[in-house]
Design an enzyme around this catalytic site. Structure first.
Site, PDB file in Angstrom:
ATOM      1  N   ASN A 211      23.416 -20.965  20.588  1.00  0.00           N
ATOM      2  CA  ASN A 211      23.698 -19.815  19.734  1.00  0.00           C
ATOM      3  C   ASN A 211      24.325 -18.702  20.571  1.00  0.00           C
ATOM      4  OD1 ASN A 211      21.439 -18.110  20.845  1.00  0.00           O
ATOM      5  ND2 ASN A 211      20.226 -19.779  19.967  1.00  0.00           N
ATOM      6  N   ASP A 288      16.257 -23.912  16.703  1.00  0.00           N
ATOM      7  CA  ASP A 288      15.226 -24.429  15.803  1.00  0.00           C
ATOM      8  C   ASP A 288      15.167 -25.961  15.813  1.00  0.00           C
ATOM      9  OD1 ASP A 288      14.390 -21.909  14.899  1.00  0.00           O
ATOM     10  OD2 ASP A 288      16.035 -21.825  13.467  1.00  0.00           O
ATOM     11  N   LYS A 298      29.342 -39.418  27.265  1.00  0.00           N
ATOM     12  CA  LYS A 298      30.072 -38.549  26.354  1.00  0.00           C
ATOM     13  C   LYS A 298      30.424 -39.295  25.068  1.00  0.00           C
ATOM     14  CE  LYS A 298      34.363 -35.906  25.873  1.00  0.00           C
ATOM     15  NZ  LYS A 298      35.630 -35.488  26.505  1.00  0.00           N
ATOM     16  N   ILE A 318       7.730 -21.772  19.896  1.00  0.00           N
ATOM     17  CA  ILE A 318       7.114 -21.266  21.127  1.00  0.00           C
ATOM     18  C   ILE A 318       6.173 -20.102  20.848  1.00  0.00           C
ATOM     19  CG2 ILE A 318       7.566 -20.207  23.376  1.00  0.00           C
ATOM     20  CD1 ILE A 318      10.216 -21.768  23.407  1.00  0.00           C
ATOM     21  N   PHE A 334      10.211 -11.377  18.005  1.00  0.00           N
ATOM     22  CA  PHE A 334      11.473 -10.771  17.585  1.00  0.00           C
ATOM     23  C   PHE A 334      12.034 -11.585  16.427  1.00  0.00           C
ATOM     24  CE2 PHE A 334      11.023  -8.343  21.261  1.00  0.00           C
ATOM     25  CZ  PHE A 334      12.012  -7.349  21.309  1.00  0.00           C
ATOM     26  N   LYS A 348       7.074 -13.370   9.133  1.00  0.00           N
ATOM     27  CA  LYS A 348       6.888 -14.009  10.433  1.00  0.00           C
ATOM     28  C   LYS A 348       5.694 -13.411  11.172  1.00  0.00           C
ATOM     29  CE  LYS A 348       9.538 -15.128  14.642  1.00  0.00           C
ATOM     30  NZ  LYS A 348      10.871 -15.013  15.297  1.00  0.00           N
TER      31      LYS A 348
END
Length: 441
Positions: A211, A288, A298, A318, A334, A348
């Site tokens: 990300n 996720d 590859k 985690i 966070f 959350k």
């Protein structure tokens, strides 16, 4: 001690007075300690020392005009105010102290002062009788009551021939006092473990899922926690950031790597200090999902293949794993969201049994991933008078847009408040457990 100034943004306001010559040496001392310095000069200051001198020493253009058409959107004073970790006015003349205490905002220096959200300090310099005057004493009391630090003045012979209090402190003393502003001791006796950055989930030896997280917020928090006296372990995903001073860094790649490093760090910290003195802060943007199988070679594109099917499986959660421990530390999470930011964050907080959560809207183009700025809303369980009307049973604090370094220090302040309110309360005064980061890392 001066190492605390590394990468700090110091905005130096120079006002009119013979002591303005000392500003040149102060800039040199601050930069030698690793700080970045920008300078605002009043018209009177320019009568004593030239902007070119301070520009050469600071490495940045000197700011003199309130409405500068070359500044971003013509709002240079707001940009400067947001930039500063510490705004120091040195020398601060009697007139400058009166204007700052009175909230006057009719030039660049005073306008920036009102707009600045970081730390503030003044270093008075004036004739001894002006310093002794009751009006000056009243102005100093006003500034102190607002949380402004006052550096000096010193005593001795003055340019006018008088002897007494009113001399600007020497540059080496001022630099040391600036460094002191970044040592709050709010987290002394704590071990803070922080995850930061993205994780990478391998598809094959070449490709991976990840990300846009830069890790900047987590690294800023690690630095702020170390400044506040904590021992800090930073568990970092793949990022290109320097390790903050007095921080122990553990590099990981995948979510499973990060979980293993987190559990090891928490186990060691809890065994050493007890769960009540350990804080786990999960700023990392953990993937996720991960591929169910990682190709050994590859993956090649077939001549007739227009699609590629990849089966993904869930990664471990985690922060929920750490929060579910029987010997649970204080856990702060966070939430980086693109919609219903506060709603998802509150869910959350409850669902994962967190003690504190900070959320932000990463769909905004001016904050979040890759940006140096952030803006956050923080929630925590609170059934008392601090409960938010919009979120019953939760306390709420809003942190306006500011550099991530300043957001991090504000978060540390909120964290310290919640730790003090938690069972066991504050430990900063426990001499048997106080352990400064300089001594432990």
């Amino acid at each position: 001690m001066l190492a605390r100034l590394t990468n700090k943004h110091i905005l130096l306001g120079v006002t009119g007075g013979i002591a303005a010559y000392k500003s040149a040496e102060l800039i040199r001392r601050l930069r030698d300690a690793g700080a970045e310095v920008q300078v605002i000069m009043t018209p009177a200051a320019r009568e004593f020392i030239t902007p070119l001198t301070l520009q050469a020493l600071s490495g940045n253009p000197v700011h003199t005009e309130l409405l500068d058409p070359e500044a971003e959107a013509g709002m240079g004073h707001i940009e400067l105010a947001r930039w500063a970790d510490l705004f120091l006015v040195a020398p601060a003349s009697a007139d400058a102290l009166a204007r700052l205490a009175g909230g006057i905002a009719d030039d660049l220096l005073t306008t920036c002062w009102l707009a600045a959200s970081g730390k503030k300090a003044v270093a008075p310099a004036m004739n001894q009788q002006m310093w002794a005057d009751r009006a000056t004493a009243s102005n100093i009391e006003t500034l102190l009551a607002r949380g402004v630090a006052v550096f000096g003045p010193g005593s001795g012979s003055q340019a006018c021939g008088d002897i007494g209090a009113g001399r600007l402190l020497e540059a080496v003393e001022l630099a040391a006092l600036c460094a002191d502003q970044f040592e709050s001791r709010q987290l002394t006796g704590r071990h803070v473990i922080i995850t930061a950055g993205p994780t990478r989930e391998a598809l094959d030896p070449v490709r991976y899922l990840s990300n846009h997280s830069s890790g900047k917020m987590g690294f800023a928090l690690a630095e702020a926690c170390a400044e506040a006296g904590a021992r800090v372990t930073l568990i970092a995903g793949p990022v290109h950031l320097a390790t903050p001073p007095r921080v122990q860094r553990v590099d990981v790649v995948s979510a499973c790597d990060m979980l293993g490093a987190s559990e090891t760090a928490v186990n060691d910290a809890v065994a050493s200090l007890g769960a009540a003195r350990v804080v786990f802060i999960a700023t990392a943007a953990v993937a996720d999902y991960r591929p169910a199988q990682v190709a050994g070679q590859k993956i090649k594109k077939g001549l007739k293949d227009d699609t590629l099917d990849i089966t993904l499986i869930k990664n471990p959660d985690i922060v929920a794993t750490i929060a579910a421990r029987a010997d649970k530390p204080f856990v702060m999470g966070f939430a980086a969201e693109t919609q219903q930011v506060e709603g998802y964050a509150c869910d959350k907080l409850s669902r994962k049994r967190l003690d504190l959560i900070a959320c932000n809207d990463v769909s905004r183009g001016d904050i979040g991933f890759q940006s140096d700025d952030n803006a956050m809303v923080v929630f925590w369980p609170d059934a008392g008078q601090g409960s938010s009307a919009a979120a019953p049973g939760l306390g709420r604090a809003e942190l306006a847009k500011a550099p991530k370094t300043q957001i991090a220090r504000a978060l540390v302040g909120l964290l310290a408040e919640r730790l003090a309110a938690a069972p066991g309360g504050t430990v900063a005064g426990d001499a048997s457990l106080t352990r400064h980061a300089d001594e432990t890392l």
